[in-house]
Design a protein around this motif. Sequence first.
Motif, mmCIF file in Angstrom:
data_model
loop_
_atom_site.group_PDB
_atom_site.id
_atom_site.type_symbol
_atom_site.label_atom_id
_atom_site.label_comp_id
_atom_site.label_asym_id
_atom_site.label_seq_id
_atom_site.Cartn_x
_atom_site.Cartn_y
_atom_site.Cartn_z
ATOM 1 N N GLN A 63 11.871 11.414 10.178
ATOM 2 C CA GLN A 63 11.099 12.632 10.427
ATOM 3 C C GLN A 63 10.012 12.421 11.477
ATOM 4 N N ASN A 64 9.898 11.184 11.976
ATOM 5 C CA ASN A 64 8.815 10.806 12.890
ATOM 6 C C ASN A 64 7.471 11.320 12.376
ATOM 7 N N THR A 65 7.206 11.006 11.113
ATOM 8 C CA THR A 65 6.020 11.502 10.411
ATOM 9 C C THR A 65 5.258 10.352 9.777
ATOM 10 N N VAL A 66 3.943 10.442 9.819
ATOM 11 C CA VAL A 66 3.068 9.479 9.150
ATOM 12 C C VAL A 66 2.488 10.135 7.906
ATOM 13 N N LEU A 67 2.601 9.450 6.764
ATOM 14 C CA LEU A 67 2.030 9.921 5.509
ATOM 15 C C LEU A 67 0.757 9.130 5.213
ATOM 16 N N ILE A 68 -0.299 9.851 4.867
ATOM 17 C CA ILE A 68 -1.598 9.234 4.614
ATOM 18 C C ILE A 68 -2.201 9.866 3.365
ATOM 19 N N ALA A 69 -2.731 9.050 2.477
ATOM 20 C CA ALA A 69 -3.336 9.562 1.249
ATOM 21 C C ALA A 69 -4.816 9.185 1.179
ATOM 22 N N ARG A 126 4.977 0.685 -6.251
ATOM 23 C CA ARG A 126 6.292 1.311 -6.382
ATOM 24 C C ARG A 126 6.821 1.189 -7.805
ATOM 25 N N LYS A 127 7.058 2.331 -8.423
ATOM 26 C CA LYS A 127 7.738 2.398 -9.710
ATOM 27 C C LYS A 127 9.180 2.842 -9.447
ATOM 28 N N ARG A 128 9.958 3.033 -10.485
ATOM 29 C CA ARG A 128 11.386 3.308 -10.304
ATOM 30 C C ARG A 128 11.623 4.554 -9.474
ATOM 31 N N GLN A 129 10.889 5.630 -9.743
ATOM 32 C CA GLN A 129 11.071 6.869 -8.984
ATOM 33 C C GLN A 129 9.738 7.415 -8.480
ATOM 34 N N GLN A 130 8.841 6.497 -8.158
ATOM 35 C CA GLN A 130 7.525 6.921 -7.676
ATOM 36 C C GLN A 130 6.934 5.849 -6.765
ATOM 37 N N LEU A 131 6.367 6.307 -5.656
ATOM 38 C CA LEU A 131 5.666 5.412 -4.739
ATOM 39 C C LEU A 131 4.261 5.953 -4.537
ATOM 40 N N VAL A 132 3.261 5.160 -4.918
ATOM 41 C CA VAL A 132 1.861 5.563 -4.780
ATOM 42 C C VAL A 132 1.277 4.863 -3.561
ATOM 43 N N LEU A 133 0.733 5.648 -2.635
ATOM 44 C CA LEU A 133 0.145 5.091 -1.422
ATOM 45 C C LEU A 133 -1.277 4.599 -1.679
ATOM 46 N N TYR A 156 12.413 11.685 -6.200
ATOM 47 C CA TYR A 156 11.580 10.512 -5.981
ATOM 48 C C TYR A 156 10.213 11.012 -5.502
ATOM 49 N N ASN A 157 9.175 10.625 -6.203
ATOM 50 C CA ASN A 157 7.833 11.121 -5.929
ATOM 51 C C ASN A 157 7.077 10.157 -5.015
ATOM 52 N N ILE A 158 6.484 10.698 -3.953
ATOM 53 C CA ILE A 158 5.546 9.951 -3.107
ATOM 54 C C ILE A 158 4.200 10.649 -3.219
ATOM 55 N N CYS A 159 3.149 9.895 -3.535
ATOM 56 C CA CYS A 159 1.874 10.509 -3.878
ATOM 57 C C CYS A 159 0.705 9.591 -3.532
ATOM 58 N N GLY A 160 -0.489 10.043 -3.870
ATOM 59 C CA GLY A 160 -1.705 9.254 -3.696
ATOM 60 C C GLY A 160 -2.524 9.291 -4.974
ATOM 61 N N HIS A 161 -3.807 9.606 -4.821
ATOM 62 C CA HIS A 161 -4.741 9.866 -5.917
ATOM 63 C C HIS A 161 -5.258 8.627 -6.645
ATOM 64 N N LEU A 162 -4.393 7.649 -6.912
ATOM 65 C CA LEU A 162 -4.803 6.528 -7.766
ATOM 66 C C LEU A 162 -5.663 5.492 -7.052
ATOM 67 N N HIS A 163 -5.599 5.412 -5.730
ATOM 68 C CA HIS A 163 -6.272 4.350 -4.974
ATOM 69 C C HIS A 163 -5.846 2.974 -5.503
ATOM 70 N N PRO A 164 -4.552 2.678 -5.562
ATOM 71 C CA PRO A 164 -4.113 1.432 -6.206
ATOM 72 C C PRO A 164 -4.608 0.186 -5.494
ATOM 73 N N CYS A 222 -1.027 3.533 5.757
ATOM 74 C CA CYS A 222 -0.166 4.691 6.006
ATOM 75 C C CYS A 222 1.290 4.311 5.752
ATOM 76 N N LEU A 223 2.122 5.335 5.586
ATOM 77 C CA LEU A 223 3.556 5.159 5.406
ATOM 78 C C LEU A 223 4.251 5.927 6.526
ATOM 79 N N TYR A 224 5.040 5.218 7.330
ATOM 80 C CA TYR A 224 5.748 5.869 8.433
ATOM 81 C C TYR A 224 7.164 6.210 8.000
ATOM 82 N N TRP A 225 7.580 7.436 8.321
ATOM 83 C CA TRP A 225 8.887 7.982 7.933
ATOM 84 C C TRP A 225 9.692 8.194 9.207
#
Length: 209
Positions: free
Chosen positions: A23-29, A170-177, A143-151, A17-20
């Motif tokens: 925003q006190n928010t957890v991001l999960i893909a 992490r790419k220059r303007q993209q973070l894949v969870l 800046y894009n935060i996303c999933g889908h790829l299962h890296p 997970c990614l904690y923000w």
Amino acid sequence: MQLNYGQEEFIMHPSGCLYWPSQNTVLIADVHFGKVDHFRKNGSALPGRVGLENFRKLNQILEEFQPEEILFLGDLFHSTQNKDWDRFTAWVHLQTIKMTLIVGNHDIIPSYRFEDLGIKVVPEIKHKALYLTHHPEEKEGFYNICGHLHPGYKLRGAGRQQLKLSCFYRKRQQLVLPAFGAFTGHFLIEPEVDEDVFVLSEDLVLSIR
């Protein structure tokens, strides 16, 4: 491990997970609830307890971060409703926090089913310079935060030792969870010179640099 991205601070957690904090928010893909039961129904010899691992991990991060919201970045469910839907419904009824689902390609369960549980369903989210999606997207100025790829990343040791681990990519303007689900597989990453890979161990997030 802390990560500054798009002028925001995030914490990468060994669960995937990614904690923000702001925003006190957890991001999960890519939880892919129901995938184990789906394969068991089709003859795969998988222990049923594997599917319960996702709930254990969710409870762990809720206890650790005490977030106000969980934001699922798509593929919350693998396919149609099965036993995991009943388990998920019971789990949601025990929670008091806000939940939002950004729809992924596997999310074929009708949106109203999630909305009936109090879960907001959206195609994407924009917050200042952040663009949150399921599929990796490129949008000028965001800046894009996303999933889908299962890296995943393959570590190579002395001799012929190899170990495949889930990772944040992490790419220059993209973070894949990484995929949060316990039975999801990997898409192996070969990072470019200006890209970062952060692999997950049992209790650590480690930069390959």
